[in-house]
Design a protein around this motif. Sequence first.
Motif, PDB file in Angstrom:
ATOM      1  N   ILE A 137       0.844  -1.194   0.000  1.00 21.06           N
ATOM      2  CA  ILE A 137       0.000   0.000   0.000  1.00 21.06           C
ATOM      3  C   ILE A 137       0.874   1.235   0.000  1.00 21.06           C
ATOM      4  O   ILE A 137       2.007   1.221   0.514  1.00 21.06           O
ATOM      5  CB  ILE A 137      -0.961   0.043   1.209  1.00 21.06           C
ATOM      6  CG1 ILE A 137      -0.185  -0.042   2.537  1.00 21.06           C
ATOM      7  CG2 ILE A 137      -1.998  -1.054   1.105  1.00 21.06           C
ATOM      8  CD1 ILE A 137      -1.052   0.157   3.774  1.00 21.06           C
ATOM      9  N   THR A 138       0.365   2.309  -0.577  1.00 21.36           N
ATOM     10  CA  THR A 138       1.037   3.603  -0.591  1.00 21.36           C
ATOM     11  C   THR A 138       0.054   4.664  -0.127  1.00 21.36           C
ATOM     12  O   THR A 138      -1.051   4.770  -0.675  1.00 21.36           O
ATOM     13  CB  THR A 138       1.555   3.940  -1.997  1.00 21.36           C
ATOM     14  OG1 THR A 138       2.523   2.959  -2.394  1.00 21.36           O
ATOM     15  CG2 THR A 138       2.204   5.318  -2.031  1.00 21.36           C
ATOM     16  N   ASN A 139       0.413   5.393   0.912  1.00 23.26           N
ATOM     17  CA  ASN A 139      -0.392   6.501   1.445  1.00 23.26           C
ATOM     18  C   ASN A 139      -1.773   6.046   1.902  1.00 23.26           C
ATOM     19  O   ASN A 139      -2.796   6.640   1.562  1.00 23.26           O
ATOM     20  CB  ASN A 139      -0.518   7.624   0.413  1.00 23.26           C
ATOM     21  CG  ASN A 139       0.818   8.234   0.051  1.00 23.26           C
ATOM     22  OD1 ASN A 139       1.726   8.309   0.886  1.00 23.26           O
ATOM     23  ND2 ASN A 139       0.966   8.668  -1.188  1.00 23.26           N
ATOM     24  N   LYS A 140      -1.799   4.976   2.673  1.00 22.59           N
ATOM     25  CA  LYS A 140      -3.032   4.483   3.280  1.00 22.59           C
ATOM     26  C   LYS A 140      -2.824   4.310   4.777  1.00 22.59           C
ATOM     27  O   LYS A 140      -1.755   3.896   5.228  1.00 22.59           O
ATOM     28  CB  LYS A 140      -3.444   3.136   2.680  1.00 22.59           C
ATOM     29  CG  LYS A 140      -4.091   3.215   1.306  1.00 22.59           C
ATOM     30  CD  LYS A 140      -4.494   1.829   0.844  1.00 22.59           C
ATOM     31  CE  LYS A 140      -5.294   1.864  -0.431  1.00 22.59           C
ATOM     32  NZ  LYS A 140      -6.629   2.482  -0.241  1.00 22.59           N
ATOM     33  N   GLN A 141      -3.874   4.585   5.558  1.00 21.65           N
ATOM     34  CA  GLN A 141      -3.794   4.419   7.005  1.00 21.65           C
ATOM     35  C   GLN A 141      -4.240   3.027   7.442  1.00 21.65           C
ATOM     36  O   GLN A 141      -3.592   2.397   8.269  1.00 21.65           O
ATOM     37  CB  GLN A 141      -4.633   5.486   7.714  1.00 21.65           C
ATOM     38  CG  GLN A 141      -4.558   5.396   9.243  1.00 21.65           C
ATOM     39  CD  GLN A 141      -5.230   6.568   9.930  1.00 21.65           C
ATOM     40  OE1 GLN A 141      -5.632   7.542   9.284  1.00 21.65           O
ATOM     41  NE2 GLN A 141      -5.356   6.505  11.244  1.00 21.65           N
ATOM     42  N   ASN A 142      -5.355   2.559   6.894  1.00 27.90           N
ATOM     43  CA  ASN A 142      -5.912   1.260   7.271  1.00 27.90           C
ATOM     44  C   ASN A 142      -6.137   0.425   6.022  1.00 27.90           C
ATOM     45  O   ASN A 142      -6.579   0.939   4.989  1.00 27.90           O
ATOM     46  CB  ASN A 142      -7.243   1.439   8.014  1.00 27.90           C
ATOM     47  CG  ASN A 142      -7.100   2.331   9.237  1.00 27.90           C
ATOM     48  OD1 ASN A 142      -6.219   2.133  10.058  1.00 27.90           O
ATOM     49  ND2 ASN A 142      -7.976   3.320   9.348  1.00 27.90           N
ATOM     50  N   PHE A 143      -5.864  -0.866   6.131  1.00 35.03           N
ATOM     51  CA  PHE A 143      -5.982  -1.708   4.946  1.00 35.03           C
ATOM     52  C   PHE A 143      -6.018  -3.169   5.367  1.00 35.03           C
ATOM     53  O   PHE A 143      -5.423  -3.555   6.373  1.00 35.03           O
ATOM     54  CB  PHE A 143      -4.795  -1.482   4.006  1.00 35.03           C
ATOM     55  CG  PHE A 143      -4.968  -2.092   2.645  1.00 35.03           C
ATOM     56  CD1 PHE A 143      -5.884  -1.579   1.743  1.00 35.03           C
ATOM     57  CD2 PHE A 143      -4.207  -3.186   2.267  1.00 35.03           C
ATOM     58  CE1 PHE A 143      -6.045  -2.144   0.483  1.00 35.03           C
ATOM     59  CE2 PHE A 143      -4.362  -3.756   1.015  1.00 35.03           C
ATOM     60  CZ  PHE A 143      -5.283  -3.238   0.116  1.00 35.03           C
ATOM     61  N   THR A 144      -6.725  -3.973   4.573  1.00 35.62           N
ATOM     62  CA  THR A 144      -6.703  -5.417   4.744  1.00 35.62           C
ATOM     63  C   THR A 144      -5.941  -6.016   3.574  1.00 35.62           C
ATOM     64  O   THR A 144      -6.397  -5.956   2.425  1.00 35.62           O
ATOM     65  CB  THR A 144      -8.125  -5.995   4.789  1.00 35.62           C
ATOM     66  OG1 THR A 144      -8.838  -5.410   5.884  1.00 35.62           O
ATOM     67  CG2 THR A 144      -8.083  -7.507   4.994  1.00 35.62           C
ATOM     68  N   PHE A 145      -4.769  -6.566   3.844  1.00 33.41           N
ATOM     69  CA  PHE A 145      -3.945  -7.160   2.798  1.00 33.41           C
ATOM     70  C   PHE A 145      -4.560  -8.497   2.384  1.00 33.41           C
ATOM     71  O   PHE A 145      -4.647  -9.421   3.202  1.00 33.41           O
ATOM     72  CB  PHE A 145      -2.518  -7.382   3.289  1.00 33.41           C
ATOM     73  CG  PHE A 145      -1.737  -6.123   3.523  1.00 33.41           C
ATOM     74  CD1 PHE A 145      -1.098  -5.481   2.474  1.00 33.41           C
ATOM     75  CD2 PHE A 145      -1.634  -5.575   4.792  1.00 33.41           C
ATOM     76  CE1 PHE A 145      -0.370  -4.319   2.684  1.00 33.41           C
ATOM     77  CE2 PHE A 145      -0.906  -4.415   5.013  1.00 33.41           C
ATOM     78  CZ  PHE A 145      -0.271  -3.779   3.948  1.00 33.41           C
ATOM     79  N   PRO A 146      -4.975  -8.655   1.114  1.00 34.83           N
ATOM     80  CA  PRO A 146      -5.620  -9.899   0.677  1.00 34.83           C
ATOM     81  C   PRO A 146      -4.592 -10.961   0.287  1.00 34.83           C
ATOM     82  O   PRO A 146      -4.539 -11.431  -0.849  1.00 34.83           O
ATOM     83  CB  PRO A 146      -6.440  -9.438  -0.533  1.00 34.83           C
ATOM     84  CG  PRO A 146      -5.609  -8.350  -1.136  1.00 34.83           C
ATOM     85  CD  PRO A 146      -4.951  -7.644   0.035  1.00 34.83           C
ATOM     86  N   VAL A 147      -3.776 -11.373   1.246  1.00 35.30           N
ATOM     87  CA  VAL A 147      -2.663 -12.268   0.972  1.00 35.30           C
ATOM     88  C   VAL A 147      -2.982 -13.693   1.410  1.00 35.30           C
ATOM     89  O   VAL A 147      -3.912 -13.936   2.188  1.00 35.30           O
ATOM     90  CB  VAL A 147      -1.379 -11.769   1.663  1.00 35.30           C
ATOM     91  CG1 VAL A 147      -0.936 -10.432   1.086  1.00 35.30           C
ATOM     92  CG2 VAL A 147      -1.581 -11.651   3.180  1.00 35.30           C
ATOM     93  N   GLY A 148      -2.198 -14.633   0.940  1.00 35.99           N
ATOM     94  CA  GLY A 148      -2.365 -16.027   1.312  1.00 35.99           C
ATOM     95  C   GLY A 148      -1.325 -16.875   0.615  1.00 35.99           C
ATOM     96  O   GLY A 148      -0.338 -16.371   0.070  1.00 35.99           O
ATOM     97  N   ASP A 149      -1.569 -18.192   0.604  1.00 37.33           N
ATOM     98  CA  ASP A 149      -0.708 -19.107  -0.129  1.00 37.33           C
ATOM     99  C   ASP A 149      -1.533 -19.774  -1.218  1.00 37.33           C
ATOM    100  O   ASP A 149      -2.618 -19.303  -1.555  1.00 37.33           O
ATOM    101  CB  ASP A 149      -0.055 -20.116   0.821  1.00 37.33           C
ATOM    102  CG  ASP A 149      -1.052 -21.111   1.398  1.00 37.33           C
ATOM    103  OD1 ASP A 149      -2.271 -20.805   1.405  1.00 37.33           O
ATOM    104  OD2 ASP A 149      -0.629 -22.193   1.842  1.00 37.33           O
TER     105      ASP A 149
END
Length: 387
Positions: A137-149
């Motif tokens: 993310i760039t220039n964000k305060q709150n975020f949900t990273f949609p990551v996994g395997d």
Amino acid sequence: MKRLLYIPLFFLSIWAYGQTALFNDGNLRIHEEGAIGFHTNLINDAPLDNNLGIAGFYSTSNLSVQGNVVPQFFDIEIAAELGLFLELGIDNSNNTNFILGDIQTPRSEANSNFNFLQDAFYNGEGNATKIDGYAAITNKQNFTFPVGDTEFLRPLILSSETENPFSRCAYFFENPSTPSALNGSFDTAELALDLAFVSDLEFWHLEGNIPSAVSLSWNVRSGIDNLTEEATKVVVAGWSKVGNRWENLGANPVAGTLEEGFVTSDSFIPDEYEVITLGISKVPFEPLSMEVLSLDNYFVSVNGDGINDAFFIPELEDSPNNLVQIYDRYGLKVFEKTNYTNEFVGIANVGDFIFNKEDGLPVGVYFYTVYMADLDLNYQGFLYLAR
């Protein structure tokens, strides 16, 4: 009518992939309401930004993005059955729509990130549609990273005190003592005094220099039942760069069972920790200041038939001064109400990342927590939302 502008680019064969690629060495731009579909690999060696239309990656096999200049797209659609592999990163300035297949980035390459810029968001994430590698993310305060395997979506929810100039995250389903793509070893036996265990099955790598809290979830594969008999002892743990050991990063709140749940940490600076994972607190260092009891599990069916149309807890009649919070299975808060009676009818009232919030929350299992201020008691449980 959608408009699409083509300027110097051409196709060439790539021996390594045995297929053609679109090579951009000019200044391609997608105008508003325009669209371009990539059905082959993209090699980008020239500026590709200021786009306002849709860029789609469509294939029944795998696709890749390569080159020397990171492309920036406004709206992106991913429908690559065997995944979109990023040897070169992508910047997204508006929406990413996951339709089919993962976005894959090499975990050993620091510059290959799928980067959500300040106003960017996404939808359609799931076990088969996520980022298998690094999301940024760039220039964000709150975020949900949609990551996994390759098998599961294993998101990390970041709640920062101020805006992050840059932050990135990846999930690893492997023993942190012997990481395959990171330098160093994070021995699961090196523990601070207030930790009993940490997971030897999975971890997250999170970078960022802003004080933040994170929420992590677990599922059956996480093996929490091998570490503890009480889900309320789960905490977030981080490998300290200074202390060279795992430290307890707190748990506020923690909800769920040994098979499924989530935990939210206290605030910490991610860059002070190499990796983070799920841990178990050691008595007397309990994560909760008050005992957490269990209420019933509830069924909420918002179909207008007058039966279970709202989430109703009879015990709250004895404690009108209360706080009810509802979370999805990954720990993302979707509803909060003080002095709750029966207001939850399947509609989110908090959360910046609920797509199509007005359409109602997806069917499935949710966690709820209740604080009864009149009785000074904490409760938690599950509800199943149906339609």
